[in-house]
Design a protein around this motif. Structure first.
Motif, PDB file in Angstrom:
ATOM      1  N   GLU A   1      11.131   7.163   5.491  1.00  0.00           N
ATOM      2  CA  GLU A   1      11.292   5.782   5.373  1.00  0.00           C
ATOM      3  C   GLU A   1       9.873   5.192   4.950  1.00  0.00           C
ATOM      4  O   GLU A   1       8.691   5.256   5.653  1.00  0.00           O
ATOM      5  N   ASP A   2       9.894   4.313   3.992  1.00  0.00           N
ATOM      6  CA  ASP A   2       8.614   3.800   3.607  1.00  0.00           C
ATOM      7  C   ASP A   2       8.278   2.639   4.682  1.00  0.00           C
ATOM      8  O   ASP A   2       9.093   1.762   4.676  1.00  0.00           O
ATOM      9  N   LYS A   3       6.978   2.512   5.240  1.00  0.00           N
ATOM     10  CA  LYS A   3       6.942   1.793   6.203  1.00  0.00           C
ATOM     11  C   LYS A   3       6.395   0.449   5.536  1.00  0.00           C
ATOM     12  O   LYS A   3       6.469  -0.779   6.294  1.00  0.00           O
TER      13      LYS A   3
ATOM     14  N   THR B   1      16.686 -10.294   4.456  1.00  0.00           N
ATOM     15  CA  THR B   1      16.291  -8.908   4.588  1.00  0.00           C
ATOM     16  C   THR B   1      17.217  -7.957   3.590  1.00  0.00           C
ATOM     17  O   THR B   1      18.317  -8.503   3.535  1.00  0.00           O
ATOM     18  N   GLY B   2      16.521  -7.042   3.380  1.00  0.00           N
ATOM     19  CA  GLY B   2      17.441  -6.076   2.799  1.00  0.00           C
ATOM     20  C   GLY B   2      16.712  -4.687   2.655  1.00  0.00           C
ATOM     21  O   GLY B   2      15.585  -4.412   3.041  1.00  0.00           O
ATOM     22  N   SER B   3      17.594  -3.614   2.266  1.00  0.00           N
ATOM     23  CA  SER B   3      17.045  -2.126   2.307  1.00  0.00           C
ATOM     24  C   SER B   3      17.843  -1.531   1.032  1.00  0.00           C
ATOM     25  O   SER B   3      18.810  -1.867   0.551  1.00  0.00           O
TER      26      SER B   3
ATOM     27  N   ALA C   1       0.765  -1.018  -0.123  1.00  0.00           N
ATOM     28  CA  ALA C   1       0.018   0.027   0.016  1.00  0.00           C
ATOM     29  C   ALA C   1       1.029   1.404  -0.008  1.00  0.00           C
ATOM     30  O   ALA C   1       2.191   1.113   0.242  1.00  0.00           O
ATOM     31  N   GLY C   2       0.506   2.379  -0.435  1.00  0.00           N
ATOM     32  CA  GLY C   2       1.261   3.609  -0.259  1.00  0.00           C
ATOM     33  C   GLY C   2       2.133   3.880  -1.531  1.00  0.00           C
ATOM     34  O   GLY C   2       1.886   3.076  -2.619  1.00  0.00           O
ATOM     35  N   ASP C   3       3.249   4.280  -1.333  1.00  0.00           N
ATOM     36  CA  ASP C   3       4.106   4.401  -2.375  1.00  0.00           C
ATOM     37  C   ASP C   3       4.543   3.247  -2.866  1.00  0.00           C
ATOM     38  O   ASP C   3       5.078   2.278  -2.161  1.00  0.00           O
TER      39      ASP C   3
END
Length: 591
Positions: free
Chosen positions: A333-335, A110-112, A59-61
């Protein structure tokens, strides 16, 4: 365990080399302000999918879509709320996205990664910079999402019942269960002269410790060109010595190896590979682990300041006086967590495809080698120099682009394979293994070659290992034979048994031949008819083009050059060669 960062050396055609700022985004523009390569030719020479790892329940961006940064608020980290910020001052926003690849219950990779977006008014003011940042954003996103999916595939394979730990094998569950790849960004400059991004990469894919490194991207604000350190300096004749002196002075309490530091800095300066930024203090240089010192020494950095280093930086790249970019950068930060699916080596997301078992190619000797299966015959091509054009310096990326040369560096793909090196040792470019993937679907692995023994020994003749880490430079398959060049990043004094080309029969992964040493440290090679054309050279060593017999690797022709050959390309049936400061064009005679 697989340790690759497959798309990290993303380049229109970059070298190898591939450290921190060694990687160039594919398709990124390169500054031509100080480069004098011409594209006009003399009269006699004619001129010239859908992502399988889609995010779920987002959802969102959407990552990959531009964030809306027209808002006049920003988060206050101390309160978790948003505080007022004048939108007229905002030049860019850095948004952090999180990704996750579920493996089994309680186990996930995980990653970012960041996305850097100019504000609407800045996008209109600097459209070329906006396009360059979009490309960088997409490259980072694709790299992280692809790697996390493959990490997940590794872990899934390990934890599955049929492919898990066998009798006597070490328990690797802690390593497979804690893999990650994180990227963050810091904006160092954001003015009408330079837009500088520092990327901080951190990865763990098995082994004794995580890996981390820094990349710098210095974009000219008006043109979007990606600048190297030579583009922003007035002089570089003593740059290596100035950097070396500053490093040894700042870190005099560390037990640095002077020879390692000196040789590494000279190589970075020579090949324009420094990771850097320019601010009101001067020229900042960043060194990642293993660049000039062991991993335990961590990240090192120095600043060449005025007036000690007088007239070093061109005035047009100095920041406005008293400028601080932090006030013009908004961070958020995009949640939402982007969920990825594991991708296995042996099938795609639909369960299709397959691959051969991983094959290891041995090293019979550090000298010239040919197996009984080779059929030596004289090469039937000859090169004849048609033109030699000297320049002050030739930017190889710009030269490649101007001459329309394709597939000049790994990774790349042709009509038969995608060539994807992986498994690094200490630097992100010193690849020891190679995947040959389906040209359409890269989830289908057609061949997986472990070349570490071929590259670094021990050899079967003497049981000797290489004194320096050798890595895959380039690869190309023709008629079922894979040709690979490899060597170390340094001169022959460090390791004389280096700079090879080898031929491997893909039907059974048998080594057919290996050239004599010191014939190839060029970024790529060219295969024409029954010949392989490559080159070798280094400071205080002979600079030569080598024409090798494709059938057995023997040397058919040697051509001296004024400086080391870096890139080869074919254009209008002529062989083009780029060196540090000279462009050559050769006619090719067959028969």
């Amino acid at each position: 365990m697989r340790k690759t960062i497959l798309a990290l050396i993303i380049s229109a055609a970059v070298s190898a080399v591939l450290a921190g700022c060694y990687a160039l985004p594919q398709g990124a523009a390169v500054s031509s302000a100080d480069t004098k390569v011409r594209t006009d030719e003399p009269g006699e020479i004619p001129e010239n999918t859908e992502n399988v790892n889609a995010a779920e329940d987002k959802a969102g961006d959407k990552a990959g879509d531009k964030a809306d940064i027209s808002s006049d608020t920003q988060e206050d980290p101390s309160s978790g709320q948003e505080t007022e910020k004048d939108p007229d001052e905002i030049m860019a926003e850095v948004t952090s996205y999180s990704v996750k690849c579920e493996v089994t219950e309680g186990i996930a990779v995980t990653g970012s990664y960041p996305r850097i977006d100019l504000s609407d008014d800045q996008s209109e003011k600097y459209p070329k910079l906006d396009a360059a940042l979009d490309k960088l954003d997409d490259d980072i996103k694709d790299t992280v999402e692809t790697e996390i999916s493959y990490y997940g595939g590794d872990a899934l394979s390990y934890f599955s019942t049929e492919n898990g730990r066998g009798p006597g094998e070490a328990d690797m569950s802690e390593q497979y269960g804690s893999m990650f790849l994180d990227v963050s960004a810091q904006i160092k400059r954001a003015d009408d002269r330079l837009f500088t991004v520092l990327l901080f990469w951190s990865s763990y894919a098995g082994g004794a410790h995580p890996m981390h490194w820094t990349e710098s991207y210095n974009f000219a604000a008006d043109t979007g060109d990606l600048l190297q350190v030579s583009d922003v300096l007035n002089r570089d004749d003593s740059l290596s010595e100035e950097i070396y002196d500053e490093v040894m002075k700042k870190y005099e309490d560390l037990d640095l190896d002077p020879e390692w530091v000196k040789a590494s800095i000279e190589d970075m300066v020579l090949n324009d590979l420094l990771c850097f930024s320019v601010d009101d203090k001067g020229l900042n240089i960043y060194f990642s682990p293993y660049d000039i010192a062991p991993y335990a020494f961590g990240d090192l950095d120095i600043t060449l300041k005025e007036p000690e280093h007088e007239d070093l930086i061109k005035s047009e790249f100095l920041p406005p006086e008293g400028d601080d970019p932090s006030g013009r950068i908004k961070e958020r930060e995009d949640k939402n967590v982007i969920r990825l699916v594991p991708v296995s080596y042996d099938q795609d997301e639909d369960g299709n495809g397959g691959m051969k078992d991983k094959a290891s190619v041995g090293n019979p000797t550090w000298g010239y080698y040919r197996s009984d299966r080779t059929k030596g015959s004289p090469a039937i091509i000859t090169l004849e120099k048609r033109r030699e054009r000297k320049e002050e310096w030739i930017n190889p990326e710009l030269w490649i682009s101007n001459n329309g040369i394709e597939n000049a560096s790994l990774p790349y793909q042709d009509g038969d394979y995608q060539y994807r090196p992986y498994d690094t040792v200490s630097r992100f470019y010193d690849y020891q293994a190679l995947l040959l993937c389906d040209p359409v679907n890269d989830a289908i692995i057609l061949d997986d070659l472990d070349l570490s023994v071929l590259l670094n020994g021990p050899d079967e003749e003497k049981g000797q290992r290489s004194e320096a880490t050798q890595y895959i430079r380039y690869a190309k398959a023709v008629d079922g034979i894979l040709y690979v060049s490899f060597g170390h990043n340094g001169n022959s004094g460090e390791e004389p048994d280096s700079g090879y080309v080898a031929a491997i029969d893909l039907s059974d992964n048998t080594l057919l031949w290996k050239s004599e040493p010191l014939v190839c440290n060029s970024q790529n090679f060219i295969i024409l008819s029954d010949a392989l054309i490559c080159g070798y050279g280094y400071t205080d060593e002979d600079d030569l083009i080598y024409v090798l017999n494709l059938s057995d690797g023997s040397v058919n022709q040697k051509i001296p050059l004024s400086s080391a050959p870096e890139v080869f390309g074919m254009k209008n049936d002529y062989l083009y060669v780029c060196t540090y400061d000279t462009e050559y064009i050769f006619g090719v005679t067959f028969g």
